[in-house]
Design a protein around this motif. Structure first.
Motif, PDB file in Angstrom:
ATOM      1  N   MET A   1     -30.135 -49.348  38.930  1.00 49.13           N
ATOM      2  CA  MET A   1     -30.883 -50.610  38.829  1.00 49.13           C
ATOM      3  C   MET A   1     -32.330 -50.459  39.305  1.00 49.13           C
ATOM      4  O   MET A   1     -33.225 -51.099  38.792  1.00 49.13           O
ATOM      5  N   ILE A   2     -32.575 -49.594  40.344  1.00 48.80           N
ATOM      6  CA  ILE A   2     -33.959 -49.500  40.794  1.00 48.80           C
ATOM      7  C   ILE A   2     -34.624 -48.247  40.221  1.00 48.80           C
ATOM      8  O   ILE A   2     -33.973 -47.228  40.005  1.00 48.80           O
ATOM      9  N   ASP A   3     -35.927 -48.377  39.960  1.00 46.88           N
ATOM     10  CA  ASP A   3     -36.660 -47.248  39.389  1.00 46.88           C
ATOM     11  C   ASP A   3     -37.202 -46.338  40.505  1.00 46.88           C
ATOM     12  O   ASP A   3     -36.996 -46.591  41.683  1.00 46.88           O
ATOM     13  N   GLU A   4     -37.909 -45.294  40.081  1.00 47.27           N
ATOM     14  CA  GLU A   4     -38.424 -44.290  41.025  1.00 47.27           C
ATOM     15  C   GLU A   4     -39.347 -44.915  42.074  1.00 47.27           C
ATOM     16  O   GLU A   4     -39.347 -44.533  43.239  1.00 47.27           O
ATOM     17  N   ARG A   5     -40.116 -45.924  41.661  1.00 47.27           N
ATOM     18  CA  ARG A   5     -41.059 -46.586  42.580  1.00 47.27           C
ATOM     19  C   ARG A   5     -40.301 -47.294  43.709  1.00 47.27           C
ATOM     20  O   ARG A   5     -40.562 -47.071  44.894  1.00 47.27           O
ATOM     21  N   LEU A   6     -39.317 -48.128  43.340  1.00 48.18           N
ATOM     22  CA  LEU A   6     -38.556 -48.861  44.357  1.00 48.18           C
ATOM     23  C   LEU A   6     -37.686 -47.906  45.185  1.00 48.18           C
ATOM     24  O   LEU A   6     -37.488 -48.103  46.374  1.00 48.18           O
TER      25      LEU A   6
ATOM     26  N   THR B   1     -38.423 -44.844  45.975  1.00 49.85           N
ATOM     27  CA  THR B   1     -39.299 -44.168  46.944  1.00 49.85           C
ATOM     28  C   THR B   1     -39.578 -45.099  48.122  1.00 49.85           C
ATOM     29  O   THR B   1     -39.567 -44.668  49.276  1.00 49.85           O
ATOM     30  N   ILE B   2     -39.791 -46.380  47.831  1.00 54.69           N
ATOM     31  CA  ILE B   2     -39.995 -47.363  48.919  1.00 54.69           C
ATOM     32  C   ILE B   2     -38.753 -47.376  49.817  1.00 54.69           C
ATOM     33  O   ILE B   2     -38.842 -47.290  51.039  1.00 54.69           O
ATOM     34  N   ALA B   3     -37.570 -47.470  49.181  1.00 56.81           N
ATOM     35  CA  ALA B   3     -36.308 -47.535  49.940  1.00 56.81           C
ATOM     36  C   ALA B   3     -36.156 -46.299  50.831  1.00 56.81           C
ATOM     37  O   ALA B   3     -35.750 -46.407  51.991  1.00 56.81           O
ATOM     38  N   ASP B   4     -36.510 -45.127  50.297  1.00 55.69           N
ATOM     39  CA  ASP B   4     -36.368 -43.878  51.066  1.00 55.69           C
ATOM     40  C   ASP B   4     -37.311 -43.839  52.271  1.00 55.69           C
ATOM     41  O   ASP B   4     -37.113 -43.039  53.184  1.00 55.69           O
ATOM     42  N   MET B   5     -38.347 -44.656  52.241  1.00 61.89           N
ATOM     43  CA  MET B   5     -39.309 -44.634  53.355  1.00 61.89           C
ATOM     44  C   MET B   5     -38.961 -45.636  54.470  1.00 61.89           C
ATOM     45  O   MET B   5     -39.632 -45.683  55.492  1.00 61.89           O
ATOM     46  N   VAL B   6     -37.905 -46.428  54.257  1.00 62.08           N
ATOM     47  CA  VAL B   6     -37.486 -47.380  55.299  1.00 62.08           C
ATOM     48  C   VAL B   6     -36.776 -46.590  56.394  1.00 62.08           C
ATOM     49  O   VAL B   6     -35.833 -45.848  56.117  1.00 62.08           O
ATOM     50  N   SER B   7     -37.244 -46.728  57.641  1.00 59.43           N
ATOM     51  CA  SER B   7     -36.616 -45.920  58.705  1.00 59.43           C
ATOM     52  C   SER B   7     -35.903 -46.737  59.770  1.00 59.43           C
ATOM     53  O   SER B   7     -35.225 -46.182  60.627  1.00 59.43           O
TER      54      SER B   7
ATOM     55  N   GLU C   1     -47.008 -41.307  53.333  1.00 60.54           N
ATOM     56  CA  GLU C   1     -47.529 -41.760  52.034  1.00 60.54           C
ATOM     57  C   GLU C   1     -46.855 -40.951  50.934  1.00 60.54           C
ATOM     58  O   GLU C   1     -46.675 -39.745  51.089  1.00 60.54           O
ATOM     59  N   LYS C   2     -46.526 -41.620  49.849  1.00 59.19           N
ATOM     60  CA  LYS C   2     -45.887 -40.925  48.725  1.00 59.19           C
ATOM     61  C   LYS C   2     -46.480 -41.441  47.418  1.00 59.19           C
ATOM     62  O   LYS C   2     -46.948 -42.588  47.354  1.00 59.19           O
ATOM     63  N   LEU C   3     -46.375 -40.615  46.385  1.00 61.99           N
ATOM     64  CA  LEU C   3     -46.700 -41.079  45.037  1.00 61.99           C
ATOM     65  C   LEU C   3     -45.375 -41.217  44.289  1.00 61.99           C
ATOM     66  O   LEU C   3     -44.440 -40.446  44.530  1.00 61.99           O
ATOM     67  N   ALA C   4     -45.311 -42.213  43.398  1.00 60.49           N
ATOM     68  CA  ALA C   4     -44.105 -42.348  42.571  1.00 60.49           C
ATOM     69  C   ALA C   4     -44.544 -42.767  41.184  1.00 60.49           C
ATOM     70  O   ALA C   4     -45.487 -43.557  41.036  1.00 60.49           O
ATOM     71  N   LYS C   5     -43.871 -42.228  40.168  1.00 58.66           N
ATOM     72  CA  LYS C   5     -44.239 -42.585  38.792  1.00 58.66           C
ATOM     73  C   LYS C   5     -43.153 -43.459  38.180  1.00 58.66           C
ATOM     74  O   LYS C   5     -41.963 -43.142  38.280  1.00 58.66           O
ATOM     75  N   ALA C   6     -43.576 -44.569  37.611  1.00 53.66           N
ATOM     76  CA  ALA C   6     -42.630 -45.450  36.903  1.00 53.66           C
ATOM     77  C   ALA C   6     -43.393 -46.108  35.759  1.00 53.66           C
ATOM     78  O   ALA C   6     -44.573 -46.430  35.912  1.00 53.66           O
ATOM     79  N   ASP C   7     -42.747 -46.300  34.650  1.00 50.77           N
ATOM     80  CA  ASP C   7     -43.360 -46.890  33.450  1.00 50.77           C
ATOM     81  C   ASP C   7     -44.679 -46.195  33.092  1.00 50.77           C
ATOM     82  O   ASP C   7     -45.662 -46.852  32.715  1.00 50.77           O
ATOM     83  N   GLY C   8     -44.733 -44.903  33.268  1.00 46.44           N
ATOM     84  CA  GLY C   8     -45.931 -44.143  32.883  1.00 46.44           C
ATOM     85  C   GLY C   8     -47.101 -44.295  33.849  1.00 46.44           C
ATOM     86  O   GLY C   8     -48.197 -43.805  33.573  1.00 46.44           O
ATOM     87  N   ARG C   9     -46.901 -44.994  34.956  1.00 44.11           N
ATOM     88  CA  ARG C   9     -48.003 -45.186  35.917  1.00 44.11           C
ATOM     89  C   ARG C   9     -47.682 -44.537  37.250  1.00 44.11           C
ATOM     90  O   ARG C   9     -46.519 -44.484  37.657  1.00 44.11           O
ATOM     91  N   ILE C  10     -48.726 -44.068  37.917  1.00 46.22           N
ATOM     92  CA  ILE C  10     -48.514 -43.464  39.238  1.00 46.22           C
ATOM     93  C   ILE C  10     -48.859 -44.504  40.309  1.00 46.22           C
ATOM     94  O   ILE C  10     -49.923 -45.112  40.269  1.00 46.22           O
ATOM     95  N   TYR C  11     -47.937 -44.707  41.245  1.00 45.50           N
ATOM     96  CA  TYR C  11     -48.131 -45.694  42.317  1.00 45.50           C
ATOM     97  C   TYR C  11     -48.220 -45.006  43.675  1.00 45.50           C
ATOM     98  O   TYR C  11     -47.559 -43.994  43.899  1.00 45.50           O
ATOM     99  N   HIS C  12     -49.020 -45.600  44.568  1.00 47.31           N
ATOM    100  CA  HIS C  12     -49.123 -45.119  45.945  1.00 47.31           C
ATOM    101  C   HIS C  12     -48.204 -45.977  46.823  1.00 47.31           C
ATOM    102  O   HIS C  12     -48.245 -47.207  46.722  1.00 47.31           O
TER     103      HIS C  12
END
Ligand SMILES: C[S@@+](CC[C@H](N)C(=O)[O-])C[C@H]1O[C@@H](n2cnc3c(N)ncnc32)[C@H](O)[C@@H]1O
Length: 241
Positions: free
Chosen positions: A1-6, A8-14, A141-152
């Motif tokens: 259900m979640i894409d690479e962007r979300l 990556t956010i989830a993986d950064m929750v500590s 900080e991480k980069l993640a690509k979703a829908d052809g766009r790179i997000y910070h």
């Protein structure tokens, strides 16, 4: 259900306690976080009734009403006394709006040791500048690509007192690329960073060309900054290759 962007956010929750997801919309992130036991509780908020109702439906469908509370309201105004929030996520909004929302409850954030994870849709440099100017330490900080766009995606935490952290020289691309991202040697990061730097270089060369045919004396400073940016970006590329 979640894409690479979300993801990556989830993986950064500590922190495993309570997370506030500002501008939750569909509520996909809170559902993933609770289902995967990343956090115990989520407050999922949105300023738009329509957006929040999507989250409400998803929470009910997944029978997660006891772990995910939905709240209508703008930014961090939804925080109530007694909420023990230890992480705030603000994703999918502009960098300027994100810093405005944080700034409204900055005292609360400083006092309560809250980790902030942001994912601006544009102007990541403006939120990094806000963090450095307001004595936040950038933790990851991480980069993640979703829908052809790179997000910070940037995780930061405010220091207890406001003291200057660092200054940036003219043409420095650290605010645009992120110091952690420039230092990350993992294959996935290097691939995305390279793509991002090429995109930025193309933009700067276009600006340079335009400035070169502009008949005005007022462009000298701008032209100098563009040349410095091109040099800095090429330096980043050299280190990747
Ligand atoms: C593009 S969606 C992002 C959804 C989700 N956070 C994500 O990253 O996939 C932006 C959401 O932010 C909400 N939003 C915009 N301004 C807001 C504000 N000031 N406070 C809370 N939510 C806001 C919008 O209503 C919308 O649902």
């Amino acid at each position: 259900m979640i894409d690479e962007r979300l993801k990556t956010i989830a993986d950064m929750v500590s922190k495993p306690g309570t997370l506030l997801d500002v501008g939750t919309d569909h509520g996909y992130l809170p559902i993933y976080l609770v289902q995967n036991k990343v956090v115990k509780n989520v407050i999922a908020s949105d300023v738009s009734k329509g957006s929040l109702s999507k989250a409400v439906i998803q929470v009910e469908l997944h029978k997660l009403e006891t772990s995910i509370e939905t709240r209508l309201g703008s930014g961090l105004e939804v925080i109530k006394e007694g909420d023990k929030i230890d992480t705030i996520v603000i994703s999918g909004m502009g960098g300027n709006l994100i810093s405005e929302l944080i700034d409204k409850r900055l005292k609360h954030i400083r006092k309560n040791d809250i980790e902030i994870i942001v994912q601006p849709v544009q102007l990541p440099e403006s939120i990094r500048k806000y963090f450095y100017e307001n004595s936040f330490d950038i933790l990851e900080e991480k980069l993640a690509k979703a829908d052809g766009r790179i997000y910070h995606i940037i995780k930061a935490k405010a220091r207890k007192a406001k003291i200057p952290i660092r200054n940036f020289s003219e043409g420095d691309v650290t605010l645009e690329l992120g110091e952690f991202i420039m230092a990350d040697k993992s294959n996935n990061n290097l691939m995305l960073l390279k793509e991002l730097v090429y995109y930025k270089l193309k933009k700067q060369y276009k600006i340079k060309e335009k400035l070169e045919i502009t008949d005005s004396n007022n462009i000298k400073d701008r032209y100098r900054v563009v040349l410095k940016k091109i040099e800095s970006l090429n330096n980043v590329l050299e280190k990747i290759d």
